[in-house]
Scaffold this motif. Sequence first.
Motif, short mmCIF file in Angstrom:
data_model
loop_
_atom_site.label_atom_id
_atom_site.label_comp_id
_atom_site.label_asym_id
_atom_site.label_seq_id
_atom_site.Cartn_x
_atom_site.Cartn_y
_atom_site.Cartn_z
N ALA A 63 0.84 -1.21 0.00
CA ALA A 63 0.00 0.00 0.00
C ALA A 63 0.87 1.26 0.00
O ALA A 63 0.57 2.25 -0.70
N ILE A 64 1.95 1.23 0.75
CA ILE A 64 2.88 2.37 0.79
C ILE A 64 3.50 2.60 -0.59
O ILE A 64 3.61 3.73 -1.07
N VAL A 65 3.89 1.50 -1.25
CA VAL A 65 4.51 1.64 -2.58
C VAL A 65 3.51 2.21 -3.58
O VAL A 65 3.86 3.04 -4.42
N LYS A 66 2.27 1.80 -3.46
CA LYS A 66 1.25 2.36 -4.36
C LYS A 66 1.10 3.87 -4.12
O LYS A 66 0.94 4.65 -5.08
N LEU A 67 1.17 4.27 -2.86
CA LEU A 67 1.10 5.71 -2.56
C LEU A 67 2.31 6.46 -3.13
O LEU A 67 2.18 7.57 -3.63
N ALA A 68 3.48 5.84 -3.05
CA ALA A 68 4.69 6.48 -3.59
C ALA A 68 4.53 6.75 -5.08
O ALA A 68 4.94 7.80 -5.58
N ASN A 69 3.90 5.81 -5.78
CA ASN A 69 3.65 6.00 -7.21
C ASN A 69 2.59 7.08 -7.45
O ASN A 69 2.72 7.90 -8.35
N LYS A 70 1.56 7.04 -6.62
CA LYS A 70 0.47 8.02 -6.78
C LYS A 70 0.99 9.45 -6.59
O LYS A 70 0.65 10.35 -7.35
N TYR A 71 1.85 9.63 -5.58
CA TYR A 71 2.33 10.98 -5.26
C TYR A 71 3.70 11.29 -5.88
O TYR A 71 4.22 12.37 -5.70
N LEU A 72 4.29 10.31 -6.57
CA LEU A 72 5.64 10.45 -7.13
C LEU A 72 6.66 10.90 -6.09
O LEU A 72 7.34 11.93 -6.24
N VAL A 73 6.70 10.12 -5.03
CA VAL A 73 7.63 10.38 -3.92
C VAL A 73 8.57 9.18 -3.81
O VAL A 73 8.10 8.04 -3.86
N PRO A 74 9.87 9.38 -3.68
CA PRO A 74 10.79 8.23 -3.65
C PRO A 74 10.74 7.46 -2.32
O PRO A 74 10.45 8.03 -1.28
N ILE A 75 11.04 6.18 -2.44
CA ILE A 75 11.12 5.29 -1.28
C ILE A 75 12.55 4.81 -1.11
O ILE A 75 13.18 4.39 -2.07
N THR A 76 13.04 4.84 0.10
CA THR A 76 14.31 4.19 0.42
C THR A 76 14.01 3.06 1.41
O THR A 76 13.67 3.31 2.56
N PRO A 77 14.10 1.81 0.95
CA PRO A 77 13.83 0.69 1.88
C PRO A 77 15.00 0.52 2.83
O PRO A 77 16.15 0.78 2.47
N ARG A 78 14.73 0.04 4.00
CA ARG A 78 15.78 -0.10 5.02
C ARG A 78 15.39 -1.18 6.01
O ARG A 78 14.22 -1.30 6.37
N SER A 79 16.38 -1.99 6.42
CA SER A 79 16.11 -2.86 7.56
C SER A 79 17.01 -2.41 8.70
O SER A 79 16.67 -1.47 9.43
N ALA A 80 18.20 -2.99 8.88
CA ALA A 80 19.03 -2.57 10.02
C ALA A 80 19.83 -1.31 9.73
O ALA A 80 20.32 -0.65 10.65
N GLY A 81 19.99 -0.97 8.46
CA GLY A 81 20.85 0.17 8.14
C GLY A 81 22.31 -0.10 8.44
O GLY A 81 23.07 0.79 8.79
N SER A 82 22.70 -1.37 8.31
CA SER A 82 24.09 -1.73 8.63
C SER A 82 24.98 -1.77 7.38
O SER A 82 26.13 -2.19 7.45
#
Lengths: 469, 469
Positions: A63-82
């Motif tokens: 759902a978040i990814v669909k919103l990113a496309n709708k609003y043309l906002v970039p996503i940076t995925p992250r888990s531990a950030g290591s």
Amino acid sequence: MAAQFNPVTPELLAELRQVVGDKYVKTDEDYLERYQTDEEGNSHYFHKPEVVVFPGSTEEVAAIVKLANKYLVPITPRSAGSGVACGAIPVYHGMVVELERMNQILKFDADNMYAVCQTGVITGDLQREAAKHGLLYAGDPSSADSSMIGGNVANNAGGNKAVKYGTTRHQIYSLKVVTPTGDILDAGARLKKSSTGLCLEQLFAGSEGTLGIITEVTVKLRPMPPYAFNMVCVFKTDEEAFALPNKILKAGIDPTSIEFMDNEALRMTCKFLDMKMPHVDEGCDYVIVTVESFSEDDSDRKMEQLCDLAEANGSIDEFEADKRIWTLRKQFAEAARDVDKMFQTEDFVVPLDKIPEITKQIPELREKYDLYCVTVAHIGDGNIHVLPLNAKGLSPEEWFQKIKAFHRDLFPRVYALGGKMSGEHGIGYKKLEEFALCTPQAELNVIKAIKKALDPNNIMNPGKLVEIG
Amino acid sequence: MAAQFNPVTPELLAELRQVVGDKYVKTDEDYLERYQTDEEGNSHYFHKPEVVVFPGSTEEVAAIVKLANKYLVPITPRSAGSGVACGAIPVYHGMVVELERMNQILKFDADNMYAVCQTGVITGDLQREAAKHGLLYAGDPSSADSSMIGGNVANNAGGNKAVKYGTTRHQIYSLKVVTPTGDILDAGARLKKSSTGLCLEQLFAGSEGTLGIITEVTVKLRPMPPYAFNMVCVFKTDEEAFALPNKILKAGIDPTSIEFMDNEALRMTCKFLDMKMPHVDEGCDYVIVTVESFSEDDSDRKMEQLCDLAEANGSIDEFEADKRIWTLRKQFAEAARDVDKMFQTEDFVVPLDKIPEITKQIPELREKYDLYCVTVAHIGDGNIHVLPLNAKGLSPEEWFQKIKAFHRDLFPRVYALGGKMSGEHGIGYKKLEEFALCTPQAELNVIKAIKKALDPNNIMNPGKLVEIG
């Protein structure tokens, strides 16, 4: 060419809150500051997100990814950030999607030797769970106690057992991935072999979050060999040390790991830990060989064979490693960080027979760029960690420029020997330009074509690996 | 949706002759007839090419591909034509590009354990060259003596050693590929690990010629274990036989291969070869286990351990296999062909723990579709060859319809257990519809997006794997 995105708006924030709940959408300054970097210590690379979102399920991620496309906002995925390639830094701002809440081992099947993990499972936790059942999860990056399984897959993390078991991509059966358009995809299957369709799980593995967000990983487990030894072989010269791995491999000893620490690295870490280790004062290098077996006889035979090979290759001493050796190896990065929080971990990789050729060029580069370097290496797989340390206290910008110049000189030498710039850390944001410079156009074209085909709006971790603008 | 292509014109033929020379452009009827099929025996699938071209170099292949785009004429790449999924049948006519002239081992480096092979090197020739140097090329499809290395990679061929060494995709360092737009690409590198860019070599491997033409393969070689044994374990029931592999794997015996022949398959092949084998008349199945070792002690220990495990699981006899066993296993397909040249080799694959569940459904399907079936299987990797044989002499069209109906019933059962329709033969033209029916839409979308991105004119082996129209 910079990508064009929209800013995060109140409308988008409201929709995000509807998806994950108010408390999992963070715009407070302390969150934005915390998520401006990952393991990177040089502020030159830092970029703040506009919002950090903490989804709790694959469906929420979609759902978040669909919103990113709708609003043309970039996503940076992250888990531990290591990661150490700035792969989780939101270089175009927008959203960081932090997956740490998805931290469950959903299924652990000891009989059939597999586990289904959410992306946020700590690698070390999976290793320990497997060990309880007499099983081995063979992915073993040095960061195992902090890194997470999804990030390991996204970067194809390597580590200490890759000689025998391969890197993280070799530990996976299948992945659940949210594609850049928000579809939920199961790539691969719990099968020992398949010739059914394209090998998508290996395309997503190592794609550094540019082709989708991995939310679940089905990993292979293996029987844990009950016998193991760790042998330190001591060499007076690098050349003798580097000649050993190929001979071990050809002899069928099937080592789990062959690690190298040069004398400079040994001295630095011994000093940091206030330890004294044999032959370090004499200027020697260590080659540390781990061999696992299913019978004591086999283990004994291989130990003897290994010592014979090492002596025939100039080893002046062999001794069984105790815990001190692994403390030394694992604390090495901490010792480097103690010099300065800004330090560079090179992780280039070359064919085994080219290790001497590349490493003998390092002293020239050290001098040319006035760098203090130490070297540790997974020499069983040609993966060399040369670490330039900021021993002279340069500013972030000065250090950035110095490392850029060093890379422009080093990497073409690596590629000329058939090597590549990253064996286990990835390209991320940090080596984006270098990757574009060193990679043949035909390969770049294919990578960009795939990226554009799967991520038409370029919202999935833009500014990493390749820039499609 | 049928693809739209242009016919092969005199202008195109003239340009092809300029590229490869007159004698390597064949339009004679006997060539067109020979290349209307590959290993397929059912004329329902046959399609004639308009021209067969025999390039001699990667550059010539690239020039041919550029012409295919210029004239919008489809290409069907082919090496030995030993595939059984109609992957080398030119379903939209156009050009067959036959790579058999490119049959050299360009480099063989025994010290560093790799070889660079042109695509037309016969797999068995590579195996024998490796053996001369005490090395092993571990790709080992049953067709090794006729199939070629490029085709093995394109189909991710499996075979007899996949339990220990994996399938063909696990034997490769890198590929030289001519992309569908005629670029020459080096995918992968001779490296033990890499986190540099996308894993393109694994994307091209197994893509069945739909994403490009593989012209060179750099393969891994391994030390050849000097000790090996082959043990036949005899079981009265399928269930007991199927329970054995997982136990062997968990015990750390690390078998090279675990093969299964059901009683029907044993009877048929013994009759064909006029051989008599133990316990076949008693209605028993065989499980044939191969174990390789680097020491005699290790080999002896594993043999004892294996026999103990087999007996604990209901084996009524174990005996060391001699050459007869491998003759039996390898001549099995010939025995099937002796029934009728039209026979179907299923190669679905399931998780090991699901083998009993799927195989117990076969008798019902046999009855329902009035089929005579025999079963051999790589049960160490869950890859089951159920072979419906055309024992009643149906016509090509009747046989085609019967198998279609059988597939529509069988494959959903396989998928319901987490399996896939092909473990080692691929989808090709033969299972195109079934693949589209059984594969989730999100996966199909990604496969089609990649295909369209890399092959905008859809000229590269169209009508195979997926139809993008």
